[in-house]
Design an enzyme around this catalytic site. Structure first.
Site: not given
Ligand code: BGP
Length: 503
Positions: A194, A393
């Site tokens: 990201e 993701e």
């Molecule tokens: C994204 C990240 C991941 C993951 C995802 C979900 O921004 O790349 O690492 O964590 O978010 O977010 P969260 O874990 O805060 O629910």
């Protein structure tokens, strides 16, 4: 069974990050990383002050307190889900589902404890050798992110992370070390997770540490600094791409952005104009990494705002030569844009939309659920770049409750994923080249944003709470058996017809 829209060999799997699963933050020769100082964030109760600082970041003062008195803080990313010691059991659960790909990241400070040490830490290198070997034994391709929100603390404290070209050079050496060591074991690499989130959170994404300035969020604004950091990371990414192609021509290396697909709040042209502005701030990152040059719109915006990027001789050639082989994205939600009335627009600097889309339901954490948006965004990306795409993701973070038999009936997660995979299939039928799908958090893991364990994404339940209590043992949720079916049918069988699902 009907014909699958997914190509033969489609890489079905799941995604994790070292800072959210490994734990063992001070074992095996690992050095501190910025992520080791994220503290648990719980949504403030009614009437309590809102915290404007991104929850997973820290100011210099906060870092100082947490370094001096770690016993006073709950920093769950130091524990992860104990993957460092339990990776065989945990990967075994994913292998049981039939995973074809396992997205993970290497902890840079496990390889170079300070990020820029003269020689790498052999114990760290050996750990990932063992993990990759286990992946292959289970029939899973490791897809590896080089830097996923865990810049070595030394580089952050001494050099300001990617604000300095020293960190760019250190990253290139770290990447080269990985390509040489894991040649033949890793076929798919990603440079930065990201990378576009530097606009929101340069501490987490780029290792920048700023002093508390009393504003509530010293990381807000500061566009000159953030775009200079972005440039440095573009160069670091491009250098890694060039090294990867030199060392291992059989490997593929991609970028990774948080996809922010924007909808105009109304058919008012101004609202659509706001979408254009926001899209420019976001397409910018994949434009550079996929096309290798600064786009017209950002040059104009830089000029209008007095932003001057400091380049070293050869940078533009490096960006052009170091373009990626494929694109990857995280996709969770879509955003509503309302014209802000600014002749000179600024990046929104927020990842979670504050304008509600009345046509979309939301997760318990307020993330809008938009499967059709997934198909839309994939067509937009492919139409712009005509490069293969990997879904790095996608998933639903929710509270999961176990029944008396320890089972989790996560039908809501099955519904979310089924609807998104269905739209993914439609995007592929539209002609979009997608070669893999990694659901976020196949094993419950520590939340990136809040460091919570209770925001669970997994097909596999990990018995751990927000405070480090629990056995850390794994059990199967209902979605475990569902996703196993999805993989076995190459995306055709999305029906939620699981009746018996022993934990
Ligand atoms: C994204 C990240 C991941 C993951 C995802 C979900 O921004 O790349 O690492 O964590 O978010 O977010 P969260 O874990 O805060 O629910």
């Amino acid at each position: 069974m009907s014909e699958s829209p997914f190509p033969e060999g489609f890489l079905w799997g799941g995604a994790t990050a070292a800072n959210q699963i490994e734990g063992a933050y001070n074992e095996g020769g690992r050095g501190f990383a910025t992520s080791d100082f994220s503290v648990l964030f719980k949504k403030p109760k009614e009437g309590e002050p809102e915290n404007h600082l991104p929850h997973n970041c820290a100011t210099a003062q906060q870092l100082g307190e947490r370094r001096a008195h770690p016993e006073r803080f709950n920093m769950p990313k130091r524990r992860g889900i104990d993957f460092y010691h339990r990776y065989k059991e945990q990967l075994g659960m994913l292998g049981e589902m039939g995973f074809k790909v396992f997205r993970m990241s290497i902890s840079w400070s496990r390889i170079f404890p300070n990020g820029d040490d003269p020689v790498p830490n052999e114990e760290g290198l050996a750990f990932y050798d063992a993990v990759f070997d286990e992946c292959h034994r289970l029939g899973m391709e490791p897809l590896v992110t080089l830097c996923h929100f865990d810049t070595p603390l030394h580089l952050a404290e001494e050099y300001g992370g990617f604000a300095s070209r020293h960190t760019v050079d250190a990253f290139e050496r770290y990447a080269e070390t990985c390509f040489r060591r894991y040649k033949g074991k890793v076929k798919y690499w990603l440079t930065f997770n990201e990378i576009n989130n530097v606009l929101t959170n340069p501490y987490t994404c780029s290792g920048l540490i700023l002093p508390d300035d009393g504003s509530g969020n010293p990381y807000a604004g500061k566009w000159q600094l953030k775009y200079q950091i972005s440039h440095n990371q573009f160069v670091a990414s491009a250098k890694a791409v060039i090294k990867c192609h030199e060392i291992d021509p059989g490997a593929k290396i991609g970028n990774m952005t948080c996809r922010l697909e924007n909808y105009a709040e109304t058919s008012r042209p101004e609202d659509q104009l706001q979408v254009l502005f926001e899209d420019h701030f976001n397409w910018f990152y994949s434009d550079i990494q996929a096309k290798g040059e600064y786009p017209y719109y950002i040059r104009s915006w830089f000029k209008k705002n007095g932003i001057e990027i400091e380049m070293e001789p050869g940078d533009e050639e490096i960006l052009k030569k170091g373009t990626v082989d494929f694109l990857s994205i995280s996709y969770y939600m879509t955003y509503i844009m309302r014209y802000k009335g600014l002749e000179n627009p600024m990046p929104s600097g927020s990842l979670v939309t504050h304008l509600k889309n009345r046509y979309l339901e939301m997760s318990a954490w307020g993330w809008p659920i938009d499967p059709i948006g997934f198909r839309i965004t994939l067509n937009h990306i492919y139409d712009r770049y005509h490069l293969p795409i990997f879904i790095a993701e996608n998933g639903l973070g929710q509270r999961d409750e176990r029944d008396s038999k320890g089972r989790v009936a996560d039908d809501y997660r099955i519904d979310y994923l089924a609807r998104h995979i269905e739209q993914l299939g439609k995007a592929i039928e539209d002609g979009v080249d997608v070669f893999g799908y990694a659901s976020w958090g196949p094993l419950d893991e520590v939340s990136s944003g809040t460091s919570e364990m209770v925001k669970r994404y997994g097909f596999v339940y990990v018995d751990a709470d927000d405070y480090g209590n629990g056995t850390y043992d794994c059990s199967r949720k209902k979605s475990f058996y569902w996703y196993k079916k999805v993989i076995a049918s190459n995306g055709v069988d999305l029906a939620n017809d699981i009746v018996d699902y022993p934990a």
